[in-house]
Scaffold this active site. Structure first.
Site, PDB file in Angstrom:
ATOM      1  N   CYS A  53     -14.101 -13.879  -5.385  1.00 48.22           N
ATOM      2  CA  CYS A  53     -14.972 -13.025  -6.218  1.00 48.22           C
ATOM      3  C   CYS A  53     -16.202 -13.802  -6.682  1.00 48.22           C
ATOM      4  CB  CYS A  53     -14.171 -12.495  -7.407  1.00 48.22           C
ATOM      5  SG  CYS A  53     -15.153 -11.644  -8.656  1.00 48.22           S
ATOM      6  N   CYS A  56     -17.036 -13.514 -10.451  1.00 49.35           N
ATOM      7  CA  CYS A  56     -16.076 -14.285 -11.242  1.00 49.35           C
ATOM      8  C   CYS A  56     -16.545 -15.723 -11.397  1.00 49.35           C
ATOM      9  CB  CYS A  56     -14.703 -14.283 -10.570  1.00 49.35           C
ATOM     10  SG  CYS A  56     -13.915 -12.657 -10.454  1.00 49.35           S
TER      11      CYS A  56
END
Length: 310
Positions: A53, A56
């Site tokens: 991700c 993230c």
């Protein structure tokens, strides 16, 4: 890792490595130990992320930095959703990054997607509180209690300290309170100078508008009147509205707010449009000067409504 990597660069700054007590990796098995139990002592942020991700990777360092800056008010627990799909399903996480704030064993707030640093700071302030703001509120409560009790000097010291602490943009409630202290001591000049500290954008703040109204009332009050003489005029002629109006002003100046309200309401009962509704306008000035939460204001508004809508 070499000694040169003991500090991690972030947005052009150097910060210390995260504390193992406040920032940790966890899993479904340790969720109760790492999240639920500690959340009774401090807010615990749970960062649901995955190695693939991209957002993230942007958000997690900001979360770590925010935790370090919070001086123990919050903790951060990071959970890899790929390895802990059960807890992700229980919390209905449909996209990442996802952050949940736990307090007293329950999720109380959260967001999905990456936030900027300022937005993240607002979120943390909302869920974990702001110690400086809490201290300011406590000091204001103490100062207002002293002012209501007639301890003007003590109240002025606290209000003054708050004003000085935020000299760049003084706290409006502190300025308004300090003005009222000066008015209570009869120092109109100091009251005017204190009000001048506020920007025009703050003029509509209730504490500022109320303090200004109180200053105007005191400035317009003129010399001390003989209340007994005015009362005698009213008793002699119940429709001497000017005498009744002047009596209301005198009663307010002497501290009898309920008596001032009753005098003006009586004018409204007898002749509502006298002097272009001067009695109603004066009552509204009183309410603003006394403050919207003052008992005399609350009672006075009920009386005014009863008169106007009867």
């Amino acid at each position: 890792m070499s000694d040169n990597n003991d500090q991690i660069p972030l947005s052009g700054e150097l910060i210390s490595p995260p504390s193992s007590d406040l920032i940790k990796e966890s899993s479904e098995r340790e969720f109760a130990t790492d999240v639920i139990e500690p959340s009774h002592d401090r807010v615990v942020l749970v960062d649901f992320w995955a190695p693939w991700c991209g957002p993230c990777k942007q958000l997690t360092p900001l979360l770590e930095k925010a935790v370090q800056a919070a001086n123990g008010r919050i903790a951060l627990v990071k959970i890899n959703v790929d390895e802990n799909q059960g807890i992700s399903s229980q919390l209905n996480i449909k996209s990442i990054p996802a952050v949940f704030a736990f307090k007293d064993g329950q999720p109380v707030d959260g967001f999905m997607g990456a936030l900027g640093e300022s937005e993240l700071a607002e979120f943390i302030s909302r869920v974990a509180g702001d110690p400086e703001a809490d201290q300011t509120i406590e000091m204001l409560q103490t100062a207002n209690a002293a002012l209501e009790a007639g301890n003007h000097e003590d109240a002025a010291q606290i209000f003054g300290a708050l004003v000085q602490a935020s000299a760049g943009h003084p706290d409006a409630d502190a300025v308004g309170g300090l003005v009222r202290c000066y008015l209570a001591s009869g120092d109109l000049t100091a009251a005017e100078q204190t009000l001048a500290l506020m920007d025009e954008t703050d003029h509509d703040h209730p504490a500022i508008s109320g303090a200004r109204a109180a200053l105007e009332l005191l400035a317009d009050a003129g010399p001390v009147v003989d209340i007994s003489e005015l009362q005698a005029k009213v008793d002699a002629d119940e429709n001497d509205f000017q005498a009744r109006f002047d009596l209301a002003i005198g009663l307010n100046s002497s501290g009898d707010r309920d008596g001032a309200t009753d005098a003006l309401c009586e004018i409204l009962v007898r002749k509502r449009d006298w002097n272009e509704e001067a009695a109603r306008h004066q009552l509204l000035k009183f309410f603003e000067a006394w403050g919207q939460t003052d008992e005399a204001t609350i009672s006075g508004r009920r009386k005014l409504s009863s008169v106007l809508f009867s």
